[in-house]
Scaffold this motif. Structure first.
Motif: not given
Length: 500
Positions: A251-253, A264-278, A399-402, A427-430
């Motif tokens: 797991r990496d950032t 704003l994201l606390g350092g970035g987005i972690e690998t193996g996680s999903s992010t929704l941009i709304l 291990g992909a960041a989506t 993660t949800v970015i508004l």
């Protein structure tokens, strides 16, 4: 592969990779199987795949046709670029001349009695001659019409089944469901039943799917699976089951290259996680997601963009004006970009393409822009959420960041998304529009992050020729997310000039 080696396997592969995956390797040898579906669903093409796979292994294969001519079969095979092997024998079963001649028709016996007996005799004679290990009979509707009654029809199918057992042949019966579709006679006799279906949406190309209805003594992948008929034959896309895929990863950032956004994201987005941009249209959802893809390529990693909504030429030009040369990144080989046509692509095929990109290309950053386009390919919301759940869970385990984008309805005030995926995303970015000092401005905030801490502030951001600029937290405003905030401070912490 020699014939003896091929027959040593307890399964006869269909020659269609996805279908063999669903069937746990193929069809059990020396058994009778039913392949059913309405005309046009692809039964003949599946049967030719099955026979060709046997021919490649040196097995004798026999296609017995009661409905199509040998010429039509060979033309159909040629349309897929196939030249049928010498090991594939085609027997065209035609009525005897005495039955076609009105002067020789019997008056004391029903003609169906003679036709059924003659047809059976011809089938057995050609089998004795060829001694095949794989047999296709096309189609059962002709035999059903000759039998006239359910009892005679069942007895005929049982006779065919027991006859082929003597030759250890694997038999595939085709049924086009044109007569008595509710008749399940063969279902009880067959060792396995495979059904092909074709669905016609209100707009767009037809959708095809396959389901294993029955398979005695064998665990198979249940449910519906999308498939297509292409120039090179049939492609089946097994339903994705994320629980079957587990892989260890570090797991990496991942950072975006913009320090304020990463903060704003606390350092970035972690690998193996999903992010929704709304957010509503025009707020920069695509740009934010592409920033992470471009940053991944800059680090020497690989990324993929699946674009539903925008024409690629326009996207390239727009990003170039913002300082991101997508064409150059693609030319480097580290950025994979695919234009997705929602009207032509089934959800199963889309999931397969994403999975192939991650598994075969080693991609670790995936952008889906947008889920609205994916929903157009699958209008049923519940099924869409299940598809996305399995796809996101699979990508996380690889291990992909989506990154996904969803366009909300409206511009300011209370807005609704066409489908709620906020509970699926890690993660949800508004993104929001708001009015201040006589101008329409943009605001960004992070409302959810499962994998770590994040800022709870709302920041203004601007998009210009130099890229993205993010300002300080809007601590002096209340009601930014409603679109018409109230100013509560003495100094305005807004971005004064646009980026040049």
């Amino acid at each position: 592969m020699s014939t003896s080696t091929a027959l040593s396997s307890d399964k006869a592969a269909t020659g269609i990779v996805g279908l063999d995956d669903i069937l746990a390797g193929g069809l059990s040898r020396s058994h009778l199987f039913l392949l059913e579906g309405e005309p046009g669903t692809g039964k003949t093409t599946v049967a030719l795949h099955f026979l060709q796979d046997g021919a490649k292994s040196g097995e004798r294969s026999l296609y017995i046709t009661l409905s199509e001519t040998e010429r039509e079969l060979r033309q159909g095979a040629k349309s897929h670029g196939w030249d049928l092997d010498d090991n594939i024998h085609i027997f065209e079963l035609t009525p005897p001349e005495s039955i076609l001649d009105t002067d020789h028709q019997q008056s004391l016996l029903y003609s169906s009695d003679l036709e059924l007996g003659e047809a059976t005799r011809q089938i057995f004679e050609v089998v004795e001659k060829v001694k095949p290990t794989r047999v296709v009979i096309d189609s059962l509707s002709e035999i059903r019409l000759l039998a006239q009654s359910s009892l005679r029809y069942r007895r005929q199918i049982l006779a065919i089944k027991h006859y082929f057992v003597r030759y250890d042949a694997t038999v595939l019966l085709l049924d086009d469901l044109t007569t008595e579709a509710l008749d399940k006679t063969v279902h009880s006799v067959a060792h396995g039943v495979i059904r092909l279906e074709e669905l016609t949406p209100v707009y767009g190309a037809e959708r095809r799917r396959v389901r294993v209805v029955k398979y005695r003594g064998q665990k198979y992948r249940g449910g519906f699976h999308d498939f297509t008929i292409a120039a090179d034959g049939i492609h089946v896309f097994p339903r994705l089951v994320a629980a079957e895929h587990r892989a260890g990863y570090v797991r990496d950032t991942l950072t975006s290259g913009i320090s304020e956004l990463d903060a704003l994201l606390g350092g970035g987005i972690e690998t193996g996680s999903s992010t929704l941009i709304l957010g509503p249209a025009g707020t920069g959802k695509s740009l934010i997601s592409i920033l992470f893809a471009a940053a991944a390529v800059a680090r020497g990693e690989k990324a993929a963009l699946f674009i539903f909504d925008e024409e690629l030429g326009l996207l390239f030009e727009r990003m170039r004006q913002l300082g991101i040369d997508l064409e150059a990144l693609r030319a480097s080989g580290n950025l994979f970009i695919e234009q997705v046509d929602a009207a032509e692509l089934s959800p199963g095929e889309f999931s397969h393409r994403v999975r192939h990109a991650v598994d075969e290309r080693g991609i670790k950053t995936v952008v889906i822009d947008s889920v609205n386009g994916f929903q157009a390919a699958m209008p049923e919301e519940n099924a869409l959420i299940l598809h996305m759940h399995e796809l996101l869970l699979y990508l996380n385990r690889r291990g992909a960041a989506t990154f996904m984008t969803v366009a909300q309805h409206g511009l300011v005030g209370d807005m609704q998304a066409p489908v709620d995926l906020t509970y699926l995303a890690d993660t949800v970015i508004l993104l929001r529009y708001f009015e201040a000092l006589g101008k329409v401005r943009r605001a960004i905030s992070v409302i959810k992050k499962r994998t770590g801490t994040h800022e709870s502030t709302i920041r203004e951001y601007r998009i210009g020729a130099g890229g993205v600029a993010i300002g300080d937290p809007l601590e002096s405003f209340q009601g930014v997310l409603r679109g018409v905030p109230t100013y509560m401070g003495s100094e305005t912490p807004l971005l004064v000039d646009p980026i040049e």
